[in-house]
Design a protein around this motif. Structure first.
Motif, PDB file in Angstrom:
ATOM      1  N   HIS A   1       0.858  -1.179   0.000  1.00 38.11           N
ATOM      2  CA  HIS A   1       0.000   0.000   0.000  1.00 38.11           C
ATOM      3  C   HIS A   1       0.893   1.227   0.000  1.00 38.11           C
ATOM      4  CE1 HIS A   1      -4.178   1.332   0.378  1.00 38.11           C
ATOM      5  NE2 HIS A   1      -3.665   2.413   0.912  1.00 38.11           N
TER       6      HIS A   1
ATOM      7  N   THR B   1       1.115   5.466   0.693  1.00 42.14           N
ATOM      8  CA  THR B   1       0.407   6.538   1.398  1.00 42.14           C
ATOM      9  C   THR B   1      -0.084   7.604   0.419  1.00 42.14           C
ATOM     10  OG1 THR B   1       2.525   7.598   1.826  1.00 42.14           O
ATOM     11  CG2 THR B   1       1.636   6.193   3.560  1.00 42.14           C
TER      12      THR B   1
ATOM     13  N   LEU C   1      -7.291  10.912  -3.218  1.00 45.52           N
ATOM     14  CA  LEU C   1      -7.410  11.512  -1.893  1.00 45.52           C
ATOM     15  C   LEU C   1      -6.648  12.833  -1.942  1.00 45.52           C
ATOM     16  CD1 LEU C   1      -8.610  10.569   0.832  1.00 45.52           C
ATOM     17  CD2 LEU C   1      -6.388   9.596   1.401  1.00 45.52           C
TER      18      LEU C   1
ATOM     19  N   ARG D   1     -12.926  12.480   4.214  1.00 45.96           N
ATOM     20  CA  ARG D   1     -11.630  13.145   4.427  1.00 45.96           C
ATOM     21  C   ARG D   1     -11.134  13.796   3.144  1.00 45.96           C
ATOM     22  NH1 ARG D   1      -8.155   8.548   5.639  1.00 45.96           N
ATOM     23  NH2 ARG D   1      -6.459  10.026   5.779  1.00 45.96           N
TER      24      ARG D   1
ATOM     25  N   LEU E   1      -5.286   8.846  11.203  1.00 44.75           N
ATOM     26  CA  LEU E   1      -6.334   8.502  10.223  1.00 44.75           C
ATOM     27  C   LEU E   1      -5.756   7.713   9.057  1.00 44.75           C
ATOM     28  CD1 LEU E   1      -8.409  11.815  10.257  1.00 44.75           C
ATOM     29  CD2 LEU E   1      -8.956   9.650  11.379  1.00 44.75           C
ATOM     30  N   ILE E   2      -4.533   8.030   8.640  1.00 54.58           N
ATOM     31  CA  ILE E   2      -3.926   7.271   7.532  1.00 54.58           C
ATOM     32  C   ILE E   2      -3.615   5.847   8.001  1.00 54.58           C
ATOM     33  CG2 ILE E   2      -1.981   7.125   5.927  1.00 54.58           C
ATOM     34  CD1 ILE E   2      -1.820  10.154   5.855  1.00 54.58           C
TER      35      ILE E   2
ATOM     36  N   SER F   1      -6.866   3.919   8.234  1.00 57.27           N
ATOM     37  CA  SER F   1      -7.445   3.728   6.909  1.00 57.27           C
ATOM     38  C   SER F   1      -6.719   2.599   6.170  1.00 57.27           C
ATOM     39  CB  SER F   1      -7.336   5.046   6.125  1.00 57.27           C
ATOM     40  OG  SER F   1      -7.564   4.840   4.763  1.00 57.27           O
ATOM     41  N   ILE F   2      -5.390   2.665   6.163  1.00 56.27           N
ATOM     42  CA  ILE F   2      -4.627   1.661   5.416  1.00 56.27           C
ATOM     43  C   ILE F   2      -4.757   0.293   6.080  1.00 56.27           C
ATOM     44  CG2 ILE F   2      -2.276   0.923   4.782  1.00 56.27           C
ATOM     45  CD1 ILE F   2      -1.610   3.848   4.253  1.00 56.27           C
TER      46      ILE F   2
HETATM   47  N1  URA Z   1      -4.167   5.468   1.543  1.00 56.91           N
HETATM   48  C1  URA Z   1      -5.247   5.047   2.238  1.00 56.91           C
HETATM   49  O1  URA Z   1      -5.783   3.978   1.994  1.00 56.91           O
HETATM   50  N2  URA Z   1      -5.720   5.840   3.194  1.00 56.91           N
HETATM   51  C2  URA Z   1      -5.173   7.019   3.515  1.00 56.91           C
HETATM   52  O2  URA Z   1      -5.659   7.668   4.421  1.00 56.91           O
HETATM   53  C3  URA Z   1      -4.042   7.467   2.794  1.00 56.91           C
HETATM   54  C4  URA Z   1      -3.557   6.663   1.802  1.00 56.91           C
END
Ligand code: URA
Length: 426
Positions: free
Chosen positions: A81, A83, A113, A167, A178-179, A182-183
């Motif tokens: 993944h 960022t 995003l 977001r 939050l990142i 989320s990831i």
């Molecule tokens: N990738 C994600 O899945 N979520 C985030 O908040 C940033 C990057």
């Protein structure tokens, strides 16, 4: 409805209790917590941060907002993944490439995003490509193709699906807490054996400094540990876009080139580095060198592209490459010298303004707009050289070409080229 005192608690930098965090996530998924309240809370989290216990609980609550993908083959299950950064199309290449080496890649990705693009939006440039799938369909794809690319949905990490799009349009992206949640919520729900994370650092990333990028890397490694998910991290440069293309269809085209053994060197090199790390982690190869040799072979032989084709058609996509782009216009260098830096923010903003990204929740994307960079930091430039090609419908052009001459700053002396890989953390 969230009692206002709960938002105020975070605003005043007080840690939330586990039960408060779970109440918020569950309430938001049930529609009992409104978007405007959640967005106030997300902003309070961005400003006041969360401690490690709060982040771990938030991640766990987001995983349990849905279900986890069951095991369906005996192959190791891995993923990567990022960022998020400009021109970052690595996922499109990496999933089919890894799948050719007998590991499963159940990739649950995100949309654009902030100013950065998202894998799902890019894939939807391919006519008919479906990014929504049931658990049963995804298991079938893993058995048959060894990889898929879908989004968080009502079954898998639904809390991330809702919070992510909120977001995106409320300026509450740049938060380690939050990142991380989320990831990891998406990755834990995919029942992985190992994850490699590409933390982007630089002006085109959410983490602009090494300190912020390292904090995020450590947060994800630590919360991954608590959930028995081994994570290795590469910090990679985002002081300029990765590769040449930035946008949706244009990045699919560039990914196809790399999958066919061509394309920009830095995209190929970074993809191989990330794949090698995760293949060694699940003992698929003894060391990085043997993994790298196998990966190079899969790209150059066409095996990776063939697997990409299988994945695209299994997900309903029609393969007609190259995908078409909006009308092209040249951005011309006003004076000579050397490229000292690239204004990633201006590139990202331009793409969003042309509707290549969203400025409001639910905005429709124009997949054909984008930009192709012709110069990188450290390149020599002469007056009249093309800095970039802009793909933009003529009615949206206005004074863009003139403004875009500022996407590079030019110096008299050749500057240092930034390294592609800035650091490894594991
Ligand atoms: N990738 C994600 O899945 N979520 C985030 O908040 C940033 C990057």
């Amino acid at each position: 409805m969230i009692p206002a005192t709960l938002i105020a608690k975070k605003r005043d930098a007080k840690p939330l209790l586990d039960e408060e965090i779970r109440f918020l996530v569950e309430g938001y998924c049930r529609g009992e917590v409104a978007d405007y309240q959640m967005s106030a809370l997300a902003m309070a989290i961005c400003i006041q941060k969360m401690n490690q216990r709060e982040i771990a609980t938030l991640t766990d609550a987001m995983v349990h907002s849905g279900t986890c993908l069951p095991r369906c083959t005996d192959r190791p299950r891995v993923d990567k993944h990022s960022t998020g950064g400009l021109g970052d199309k690595v996922s499109l290449i990496l999933a089919p490439l890894l799948a050719t080496l007998d590991v499963d890649v159940p990739m649950i990705s995100g949309r654009g995003l902030g100013l950065t693009g998202g894998t799902l939006d890019k894939l939807e440039s391919i006519h008919g490509f479906q990014t929504e799938m049931s658990i049963e369909q995804s298991s079938e794809l893993l058995k048959q193709v060894g990889c898929f690319m879908i989004g968080a949905n009502e079954k898998i990490a639904p809390a991330d699906q809702k919070l992510y799009s909120l977001r995106d349009v409320t300026g509450s992206v740049e938060s380690v807490a939050l990142i991380t949640a989320s990831i990891l919520s998406k990755k834990i729900a995919a029942t992985l054996d190992a994850l490699v994370l590409d933390v982007k650092v630089g002006s085109g990333a959410f983490m602009k400094t090494m300190d912020d990028a390292t904090e995020l890397a450590n947060s994800i490694i630590d919360v991954g540990k608590l959930s028995d998910l081994p994570v290795t991290v590469i910090l990679s440069d985002m002081s300029q876009p990765l590769g040449l293309g930035v946008g949706n269809a244009i990045e699919v085209n560039e990914s196809v080139e790399v999958l066919r053994g061509e394309g920009p060197r830095e995209v190929r090199d970074l993809t191989i580095e990330l794949c090698a790390d995760v293949l060694v982690k699940v003992n698929r190869f003894e060391n990085r060198d043997s993994a790298i040799a196998a990966l190079v072979d899969q790209l150059d032989s066409g095996a990776a592209y063939e697997r990409f084709e299988q994945m695209v058609s299994a997900q309903g996509g029609r393969l007609e490459f190259p995908l078409s782009l909006a009308q092209s216009h040249s951005v011309i260098a006003p004076h000579e010298g050397w490229v000292e830096s690239v204004n990633c923010e201006l590139i990202g903003k331009t793409i969003v303004e042309m509707k290549g990204g969203r400025s409001r929740k639910g905005d429709k994307i124009d997949h054909t707009v984008g930009m192709e960079m012709h110069l990188r930091v450290g390149d020599e430039v002469k007056v009249g050289d093309r800095i970039a090609t802009l793909y933009c419908p003529p009615q949206q052009l206005a004074d863009r070409l003139e403004r875009l001459t500022n996407i590079i700053s030019i110096t008299e002396k050749p500057p240092q080229r930034p390294p592609l890989i800035v650091m490894r953390v594991s």
